[in-house]
Design an enzyme around this catalytic site. Structure first.
Site, PDB file in Angstrom:
ATOM      1  CG  MET A 114      79.823  22.670 117.109  1.00 25.62           C
ATOM      2  SD  MET A 114      78.308  21.747 117.769  1.00 25.62           S
ATOM      3  CE  MET A 114      78.781  20.120 117.227  1.00 25.62           C
ATOM      4  CE  LYS A 171      78.135  33.673  93.830  1.00 25.10           C
ATOM      5  NZ  LYS A 171      78.479  33.270  92.373  1.00 25.10           N
ATOM      6  CE1 TYR A 198      85.698  17.659 123.423  1.00 24.94           C
ATOM      7  CE2 TYR A 198      85.512  19.484 121.502  1.00 24.94           C
ATOM      8  CZ  TYR A 198      85.096  18.728 122.850  1.00 24.94           C
ATOM      9  OH  TYR A 198      83.765  19.070 123.277  1.00 24.94           O
TER      10      TYR A 198
HETATM   11  C1  LIG Z   1      79.297  34.382  91.933  1.00 27.85           C
HETATM   12  C2  LIG Z   1      79.240  34.752  90.462  1.00 27.85           C
HETATM   13  C3  LIG Z   1      79.810  36.226  90.072  1.00 27.85           C
HETATM   14  C4  LIG Z   1      80.426  37.007  91.148  1.00 27.85           C
HETATM   15  O1  LIG Z   1      81.875  36.806  91.030  1.00 27.85           O
HETATM   16  P1  LIG Z   1      82.735  37.677  91.775  1.00 27.85           P
HETATM   17  O2  LIG Z   1      84.367  37.181  91.486  1.00 27.85           O
HETATM   18  O3  LIG Z   1      82.140  37.504  93.326  1.00 27.85           O
HETATM   19  O4  LIG Z   1      82.636  38.917  91.281  1.00 27.85           O
HETATM   20  C5  LIG Z   1      79.457  36.615  88.750  1.00 27.85           C
HETATM   21  N1  LIG Z   1      78.802  35.446  88.004  1.00 27.85           N
HETATM   22  C6  LIG Z   1      78.547  34.464  88.187  1.00 27.85           C
HETATM   23  C7  LIG Z   1      77.994  33.534  87.148  1.00 27.85           C
HETATM   24  C8  LIG Z   1      78.830  33.890  89.458  1.00 27.85           C
HETATM   25  O5  LIG Z   1      78.287  32.771  89.567  1.00 27.85           O
END
Ligand SMILES: *Cc1c(COP(=O)(O)O)cnc(C)c1O
Length: 369
Positions: A313, A38, A264
């Site tokens: 930025m 993800k 800034y």
């Molecule tokens: C993001 C996530 C993981 C991965 O977790 P890590 O600590 O990065 O290994 C596993 N299960 C779910 C449901 C997650 O949202």
């Protein structure tokens, strides 16, 4: 490696391979491995990372949202993909791309059954998430009957796995709490399996769960941060290599007199003559304002150069008064030595936040060293 000539995130696929191998070495041979990719594979590049892991025979992928799964399919990923947090508006797209939803409450279960039925699906694979203490997403254990009832009424879906998520698997002070989550999950899994009459896969461990709770690996584990090189503890960090190195260069060096200001809002006033370096990376690249005003630092020729004043930025200014350096020299923000975890700590945050913040305008380069 050639020196950086602009801001780049260098991604070391050999390090990824080693991290994956180390995590796999903790598992029984029949335990499946779900790679969590993800958020652009935690800020790196989901498609490249997923391709690499697919070639390494990973079993499953997980993403947060449907759009992320669609991108993987378009890039030629053929392994199963779990969507951890789908929204009903995307269910048709999800089915079209053979993505597998996590269903976490009665509403979304019903919504998915409706769409899957309308699309003439039979035994479409879904994953049922139970809440065992994180209190984020998930059915409660007393909703088991409801799930079983709904499944008796339809052939549109079939439960491929039952899972839950640990709240504090990296924190050994919370061992009792975590063991309690695991026990709750076992009870739920047993009851659901009895009610269904078949045995879905079970999974609860994230990276720190894999490392700290070997008795809870069940049929599959889900790892993100470990693949990217962080073990969430001093002891385990030694067994991983961060895959990403964020680099930039020095655009300009200034000598600034006592009493002048830098950046800034004049947030840094010089108390003595100072040499500053201006770098082409800013908060729009993922180095947030919280790293400014001396908190965060970069590494130039193996020496620490703290950030001066406010993060802009597209730029930061760093203190190079005592560093022998020139315009055009390479600058490291984080990498295997000066890790993202250490830099994140300067701003009271964690590696996860820093690495997933590296914005899409930063060029990704893949290496195998
Ligand atoms: C993001 C996530 C993981 C991965 O977790 P890590 O600590 O990065 O290994 C596993 N299960 C779910 C449901 C997650 O949202």
């Amino acid at each position: 490696m050639p020196k950086a000539q602009e801001t780049v995130l260098e991604i070391n696929l050999n390090a990824l391979k080693n991290n994956f191998g180390y995590l796999k070495s903790k598992l029984n041979t029949n335990t499946k491995f779900m790679a969590v990719v993800k958020a652009f594979a935690y800020g790196s590049d989901a498609c490249e990372i997923a391709h690499f892991l697919q070639n390494q025979n990973v079993d499953y992928f997980a993403v947060a949202f449907v759009s992320e799964g669609v991108a993987l399919r378009k890039a030629g990923i053929t392994k199963p993909i779990l969507v951890l947090h789908p929204q009903a508006i995307n269910f048709k797209t999800l089915i079209e791309h053979c993505l597998e939803p996590s269903l976490y409450n009665p509403k979304i279960l019903n919504e998915f059954i409706t769409v899957a039925s309308a699309e003439n699906q039979v035994h479409y694979p879904v994953h049922i998430k139970f809440n065992t203490g994180l209190n984020r997403l998930g059915f409660s254990k007393n909703e088991m009957d409801l799930i079983a009832e709904r499944l008796k009424e339809t052939t549109a879906i079939k439960i491929k796995s039952i899972f839950s998520h640990l709240a504090a698997s990296e924190d050994l002070n919370e061992k009792e709490f975590t063991l309690n989550q695991i026990e709750k999950f076992k009870t739920i899994a047993k009851n659901v399996t009895e009610k269904l009459g078949y045995k879905p896969m079970l999974h609860i461990c994230n990276t720190s769960g894999i490392l700290n709770y070997p008795e809870a690996h069940f049929d599959m584990v889900r790892s993100g941060i470990g693949l990217y090189g962080f073990g969430n503890s001093e002891k385990e960090n030694k067994n991983f290599t961060p895959i990403g190195t964020l680099k930039t260069i020095i655009s300009q060096i200034h000598t600034i007199n006592k009493g002048e200001s830098i950046g800034y809002n004049r947030a840094h006033i010089t108390h003595e003559t100072l040499k500053s370096a201006t770098l082409p990376i800013g908060h729009a690249d993922g180095i947030g304002r919280q790293y400014g005003k001396g908190k965060g630092y970069v590494t130039i020729n193996n020496q620490k150069a703290p950030i001066l004043g406010n993060v802009c930025m597209d730029m930061i200014m760093v203190n190079v008064t005592n560093i022998d350096c020139n315009e055009g020299d390479e600058v490291i923000l984080f990498g295997p030595k000066n890790t993202a975890e250490t830099l994140a700590e300067t701003a009271n945050t964690i590696s996860y936040e820093l690495i997933t913040s590296i914005s899409q305008r930063v060029k990704r380069i893949f290496v195998r060293t």
